[in-house]
Design an enzyme around this catalytic site. Structure first.
Site, mmCIF file in Angstrom:
data_model
loop_
_atom_site.group_PDB
_atom_site.id
_atom_site.type_symbol
_atom_site.label_atom_id
_atom_site.label_comp_id
_atom_site.label_asym_id
_atom_site.label_seq_id
_atom_site.Cartn_x
_atom_site.Cartn_y
_atom_site.Cartn_z
ATOM 1 N N GLY A 19 8.210 6.465 -1.304
ATOM 2 C CA GLY A 19 6.780 6.196 -1.504
ATOM 3 C C GLY A 19 5.926 7.284 -0.872
ATOM 4 N N THR A 189 26.208 17.575 4.315
ATOM 5 C CA THR A 189 25.630 17.615 2.959
ATOM 6 C C THR A 189 26.383 16.733 1.965
ATOM 7 O OG1 THR A 189 26.992 19.454 2.196
ATOM 8 C CG2 THR A 189 24.932 20.017 3.322
ATOM 9 N N CYS A 382 -9.223 -12.777 6.641
ATOM 10 C CA CYS A 382 -8.701 -13.846 5.786
ATOM 11 C C CYS A 382 -8.353 -15.072 6.622
ATOM 12 C CB CYS A 382 -7.556 -13.339 4.920
ATOM 13 S SG CYS A 382 -7.404 -14.324 3.415
ATOM 14 N N HIS A 508 -10.024 -8.824 2.312
ATOM 15 C CA HIS A 508 -9.178 -7.879 3.054
ATOM 16 C C HIS A 508 -9.728 -6.456 2.907
ATOM 17 C CE1 HIS A 508 -5.565 -10.569 3.550
ATOM 18 N NE2 HIS A 508 -6.184 -11.208 2.564
ATOM 19 N N GLU A 510 -8.960 -3.962 4.513
ATOM 20 C CA GLU A 510 -7.924 -2.958 4.798
ATOM 21 C C GLU A 510 -7.317 -2.372 3.519
ATOM 22 O OE1 GLU A 510 -7.710 -6.181 5.351
ATOM 23 O OE2 GLU A 510 -5.690 -6.992 5.015
#
Ligand code: GLN
Length: 541
Positions: A19, A189, A382, A508, A510
């Site tokens: 991600g 590796t 919340c 929220h 955030e």
């Protein structure tokens, strides 16, 4: 320019940060002026992570259009300022649901419905859906899980087919791990070679390899990996552990990842990405020495991903104000009247976390009473806001049994109650009040000043709400309902104007806080926490 599709796969082990690599690449391409989006394909069967316990899956992120999504979408937004939607997160469950719906409708005209071609076609359709809107130059698709997992096979088969169909408009970046064997003092590796072989067996030749490592992978070792894996030597880059995830775009750019990707999809890289504001943020982060200490009171404090977006929003706000964030997790189940002074000692500000259910709730009330009566900057989000309301009802309005009907069905004072439209809902998945709704702010209130506007849109994820029957009594006693939804009059924000900073939001904030556009409310909260810290220092001087 034709839309280019960039696939990001992972090998060897999970948790390597696909991600973050996807987000970093998107950040660099966006800084070069391209229109970029990122999507995540999750191989699990759940329709979305909305019904998953945080122990299983960390935080559940919410998109503006009300989709409960994987927390990686939070990274995508924080790194790129892009607003994601339902189309940016697809699970195996969603794919199957859609195929089965089509089968029931008779769309397949009597054919046997199979993984290939029906499931893979549905995956391909979803991969291309955002690209087909014509809004993007680059669509980055992150395939969740690790190559070799049974459940990700149909996704990788779809990627294999798309590579042929899209030809040069498509690229595969594979993220692997290069472990360091301490006893031998050596980097290895072999796991990377095996992982690429596994991908090749599935018919996918990666174009770019990103090696996750704790130690520098020497050039000669990268060349060896390139040779064994059929990848050009310049397309093997390393991703060493960084002190902050926000440094990863720079680390990737230093190794020319953005240029490599552009060249491989036939786009001549012109000039340099505009990373000025990003660099400014990093330089603020690196030069900060003084700490602001924030306590986060919640029941999942042992999970580092459970409150991901809150952590990041606090971190961004502290960084912009030249401070290092010292985040102290406080387990709400462990707070009681006997130890609250100790538990909250030294904090410059307190966040009361979102959540569901009874567990840990009494500790939140104890912490809130302490914060309110000691005038500590406090931010309830919340469930945290709902707890602020309940604590105020019990201790200021004198309604001893006040509660939310979520915790106590039979409470005589249901100051927080199930929303009317929720009363007939029995299915748990995707049925909360979700996504962005408008909230009008009372002129002159702290929140209106913080946002610098009289109306905002923020994201929600809840079933319960402030009970408007009690509104007068709260207002009269000093808890002001300063934010409300204009259509439903649902109370979105409460604050106690007389205190330093005591604000609760049903939404929220955030979720919409990003590196280049931090949440004004978190900024204001942290600003007041810093002032409070300075005040305390002066008193002690
Ligand atoms: N459990 C509360 C509700 O459903 C709060 C939810 C939350 O904190 N996200 O309303």
């Amino acid at each position: 320019m034709e839309t280019k599709y960039l696939f990001v796969t992972g090998g060897v082990v999970s948790s390597l940060g696909k991600g973050i690599i996807s987000s970093s690449l998107a950040c660099l391409l966006k800084a070069r002026g391209y229109r970029v989006t990122i999507q995540k394909f999750d191989p699990y069967i759940n329709i979305d992570p909305g019904t998953l316990n945080p122990y299983e899956h960390g935080e559940c992120y919410v998109t503006v259009d009300g989709h409960e999504a994987d927390l990686d979408l939070g990274h995508y937004e924080r790194f790129t300022n892009i607003r994601t939607t339902r189309a940016n997160n697809v699970t195996t469950g969603r794919i199957y649901q859609s195929v089965i719906d089509k089968e029931r409708r008779g769309d397949y005209l009597g054919k046997t419905v199979q993984i290939i071609p029906h499931i893979t076609d549905e995956i391909k359709r979803n991969v291309m859906a955002l690209g087909k809107t014509g809004q993007f130059d680059f669509v980055i698709t992150e395939i969740g899980g690790v190559v070799g997992d049974i459940e990700s096979l149909p996704f990788l088969e779809a990627v294999r087919q798309l590579r042929w169909e899209l030809d040069r408009d498509c690229l595969c970046l594979h993220l692997t791990y290069v472990p360091y064997i301490a006893a031998a003092k050596e980097l290895k590796t072999k796991p990377t070679q095996h992982s690429v072989k596994q991908l090749q067996q599935l018919g996918i030749q990666p174009d770019v390899l990103v090696l996750r490592t704790e130690h520098e992978v020497p050039a000669q070792m990268r060349r060896k990996i390139a040779q064994f894996c059929n990848v050009s030597p310049d397309a093997v880059v390393q991703s060493r552990d960084a002190s902050s995830i926000y440094k990863v775009p720079m680390l990737m750019h230093e190794q020319h990842l953005d240029e490599i990707v552009l060249r491989k999809v036939g786009v001549p890289p012109a000039g340099e990405p505009d990373l000025g504001p990003w660099r400014e943020f990093l330089s603020k982060m690196d030069s900060a020495t003084e700490k602001v200490t924030i306590g986060l009171v919640g029941k999942y404090v042992e999970l580092q991903d459970a409150y991901k977006s809150i952590n990041e929003a606090l971190f961004q706000a502290a960084t912009y104000q030249g401070m290092k964030l010292h985040l102290k997790y406080i387990h709400s189940e462990k707070v009681n009247p006997g130890n609250v002074a100790d538990q909250l000692r030294g904090l410059d500000g307190v966040v009361i976390a979102p959540g569901f259910g009874q567990r840990g709730i009494e500790g939140k009330f104890v912490a809130l009473e302490w914060c309110r009566t000691h005038d500590i900057p406090t931010f309830g989000i919340c469930l945290g806001m709902q707890c602020m309301v309940i604590e105020f009802a019990r201790n200021v309005l004198g309604l001893a049994d006040a509660n939310s009907t979520e915790m106590d069905h039979a409470t005589p004072h249901n100051v927080i109650d199930l929303m009317e439209e929720q009363k007939s809902i029995h299915n748990m998945g995707g049925t909360m009040r979700l996504g962005a709704y408008r909230c009008d702010l009372r002129p002159g209130s702290r929140v209106a000043a913080a946002y610098g506007t009289s109306s905002v849109e923020e994201r929600h994820r809840h079933r319960f709400e402030f009970n408007n029957d009690y509104r007068e009594r709260f207002e009269t006693a000093g808890m002001a309902c300063v934010g409300e939804n204009p259509e439903t009059r649902l109370v979105e924000v409460v604050e106690i104007p007389g205190l330093r900073w005591y604000v609760g939001t049903q939404y929220h904030p955030e979720y919409s806080s990003t590196v280049l556009s931090p949440s004004p409310l978190f900024m204001d909260f942290v600003k007041h926490a810093i002032s409070y810290k300075k005040e305390k220092e002066q008193q002690n001087a």
